[in-house]
Design a protein around this motif. Structure first.
Motif, short mmCIF file in Angstrom:
data_model
loop_
_atom_site.label_atom_id
_atom_site.label_comp_id
_atom_site.label_asym_id
_atom_site.label_seq_id
_atom_site.Cartn_x
_atom_site.Cartn_y
_atom_site.Cartn_z
N THR A 100 2.10 -7.34 -7.99
CA THR A 100 2.92 -7.64 -6.81
C THR A 100 2.36 -8.87 -6.10
OG1 THR A 100 3.37 -5.29 -6.53
CG2 THR A 100 3.85 -6.73 -4.67
N ASP A 101 3.22 -9.85 -5.85
CA ASP A 101 2.76 -11.07 -5.17
C ASP A 101 2.82 -10.86 -3.65
OD1 ASP A 101 2.27 -12.50 -7.49
OD2 ASP A 101 4.32 -13.21 -7.63
N PHE A 102 1.82 -10.18 -3.10
CA PHE A 102 1.78 -10.00 -1.65
C PHE A 102 1.54 -11.34 -0.96
CE2 PHE A 102 0.37 -5.80 -3.22
CZ PHE A 102 1.37 -5.03 -2.66
N VAL A 103 0.64 -12.12 -1.54
CA VAL A 103 0.33 -13.45 -1.01
C VAL A 103 0.33 -14.42 -2.19
CG1 VAL A 103 -1.31 -14.87 0.25
CG2 VAL A 103 -1.14 -12.42 0.77
N THR A 104 1.17 -15.42 -2.15
CA THR A 104 1.24 -16.39 -3.24
C THR A 104 0.45 -17.65 -2.86
OG1 THR A 104 3.24 -17.47 -2.38
CG2 THR A 104 3.54 -15.55 -3.83
N ASP A 105 0.16 -18.46 -3.88
CA ASP A 105 -0.49 -19.75 -3.63
C ASP A 105 0.30 -20.57 -2.61
OD1 ASP A 105 -2.08 -18.82 -5.68
OD2 ASP A 105 -1.88 -20.61 -6.94
N ARG A 106 1.63 -20.59 -2.80
CA ARG A 106 2.48 -21.40 -1.93
C ARG A 106 2.41 -20.90 -0.48
NH1 ARG A 106 7.55 -24.22 -2.69
NH2 ARG A 106 7.53 -23.58 -4.88
N GLU A 107 2.49 -19.57 -0.28
CA GLU A 107 2.47 -19.02 1.08
C GLU A 107 1.14 -19.31 1.77
OE1 GLU A 107 5.36 -15.12 0.82
OE2 GLU A 107 3.40 -15.04 -0.15
N LEU A 108 0.05 -19.18 1.03
CA LEU A 108 -1.26 -19.47 1.61
C LEU A 108 -1.35 -20.95 1.97
CD1 LEU A 108 -4.07 -18.63 2.45
CD2 LEU A 108 -4.79 -18.85 0.05
N ALA A 109 -0.88 -21.82 1.09
CA ALA A 109 -0.92 -23.26 1.36
C ALA A 109 -0.12 -23.61 2.60
CB ALA A 109 -0.39 -24.04 0.16
N ARG A 110 1.01 -22.93 2.82
CA ARG A 110 1.87 -23.24 3.96
C ARG A 110 1.16 -23.03 5.30
NH1 ARG A 110 5.51 -26.55 1.97
NH2 ARG A 110 7.09 -25.60 0.63
N THR A 111 0.12 -22.22 5.33
CA THR A 111 -0.61 -22.03 6.59
C THR A 111 -1.38 -23.29 6.98
OG1 THR A 111 -2.66 -21.14 5.59
CG2 THR A 111 -0.89 -19.56 6.09
N TYR A 112 -1.47 -24.26 6.07
CA TYR A 112 -2.13 -25.54 6.35
C TYR A 112 -1.14 -26.64 6.69
CZ TYR A 112 -6.55 -23.64 4.61
OH TYR A 112 -7.69 -22.89 4.44
N ASP A 113 0.14 -26.36 6.73
CA ASP A 113 1.14 -27.38 7.04
C ASP A 113 0.83 -28.05 8.38
OD1 ASP A 113 2.51 -26.89 4.73
OD2 ASP A 113 4.26 -25.96 5.67
N GLY A 114 1.00 -29.36 8.41
CA GLY A 114 0.81 -30.09 9.66
C GLY A 114 -0.61 -30.52 9.92
N GLY A 115 -1.53 -30.20 9.03
CA GLY A 115 -2.91 -30.63 9.20
C GLY A 115 -3.09 -32.00 8.57
N ALA A 116 -3.97 -32.08 7.57
CA ALA A 116 -4.18 -33.35 6.89
C ALA A 116 -2.93 -33.80 6.14
CB ALA A 116 -5.35 -33.23 5.93
N TYR A 117 -2.10 -32.82 5.76
CA TYR A 117 -0.87 -33.12 5.03
C TYR A 117 0.30 -32.40 5.71
CZ TYR A 117 -4.40 -34.23 1.54
OH TYR A 117 -5.51 -34.73 0.90
#
Length: 261
Positions: A2-19
């Motif tokens: 079960t994909d409770f947390v995916t790579d994409r979802e975790l990465a999205r928590t960094y939106d607006g930082g360096a990128y």
């Protein structure tokens, strides 16, 4: 799985930082480093071949750097936080830690650092078991001027906070937002729901002298309190009611839940 947390979802928590778009940066990093490794090229040739900014690739390929989101994904995979299912010990720990964020912890709004307040059971608190199941190193801060001891994850504590946030744990002051229970609980097996409820009540349920009932007082939005009441009642088999200011758990329900206050 079960994909409770995916790579994409975790990465999205960094939106607006360096990128601005952290997942896009992760995908570019993976493409660029894969190409450079396969063709034994430096940043300039890789940038030309893939039509990507050389300034970005220089730090990744020539200097061995990586976006923070990439490091976070690697760390989360190493801890077993991304590739887990309902019956995995890592998820059991994460589930209890999510309940602790709702009931006795916090995730900092500015950096996602997760902290947990030690409840009345002290060293016997379930939170230590949860941290160990989730492969989390931690330290206990007992020098807090009369306030409850605080448990602080050490290595990758910020990544842990981001994972818990993706699972549905609130970020920032809970009294200032409209809360919802984690969506993964909706179709979860009974033992997952029981673990969440037990962890929650161990932090928040209050016993009153001369009474066998337990109460929970929460300054939260009504919909959240109603859903929480329903969840506890489902796990206990009934005997839980939502009043104007309190959730009241009957003596029979308290015994069924096995909550120690």
């Amino acid at each position: 799985m079960t994909d409770f947390v995916t790579d994409r979802e975790l990465a999205r928590t960094y939106d607006g930082g360096a990128y601005p778009d952290a997942w896009e940066a992760v995908e570019q990093y993976r493409r660029a480093t894969r190409y450079a490794s396969k063709h034994d090229t430096k940043s300039g040739a890789t940038a030309s071949a893939l039509d990507l900014p050389r300034s970005r690739l220089r730090s990744w390929i020539d200097d061995g750097g990586a976006p923070d989101a990439v490091r976070a994904i690697e760390a989360a995979h190493a801890h077993g936080w991304l590739d887990c299912d309902y019956d995995d010990p890592e998820f059991t720990g994460l589930n209890a830690l999510v309940a602790n964020i709702f009931s006795g912890g916090s995730i900092a709004e500015e950096n996602y650092r997760a902290l947990f307040t030690l409840n009345h059971r002290g060293e016997d608190s379930h939170v230590f078991d949860a941290l160990e199941l989730a492969n989390v190193d931690y330290e206990v801060d007992g020098d807090r001027d009369g306030r409850a001891d605080e448990i602080r994850p050490t290595e990758n504590g910020i990544v842990l906070g981001r994972v818990l946030a993706v699972l549905g744990a609130p970020v920032g002051p809970k009294a200032q937002q409209r809360l919802e229970l984690p969506s993964y609980l909706e179709n979860a097996p009974a033992d997952v729901r029981e673990t969440f409820v037990y962890a929650y009540l161990e932090n928040r349920a209050v016993e009153h002298e001369g009474r066998d009932t337990l109460t929970i007082r929460e300054d939260r939005n009504r919909t959240y309190l109603s859903d929480l009441t329903e969840l506890i009642a489902d796990v206990a088999g009934g005997g839980v009611e939502l009043g104007e200011k309190y959730i009241v758990i009957s003596a029979d329900a308290a015994r069924s839940l096995g909550v120690v206050t």
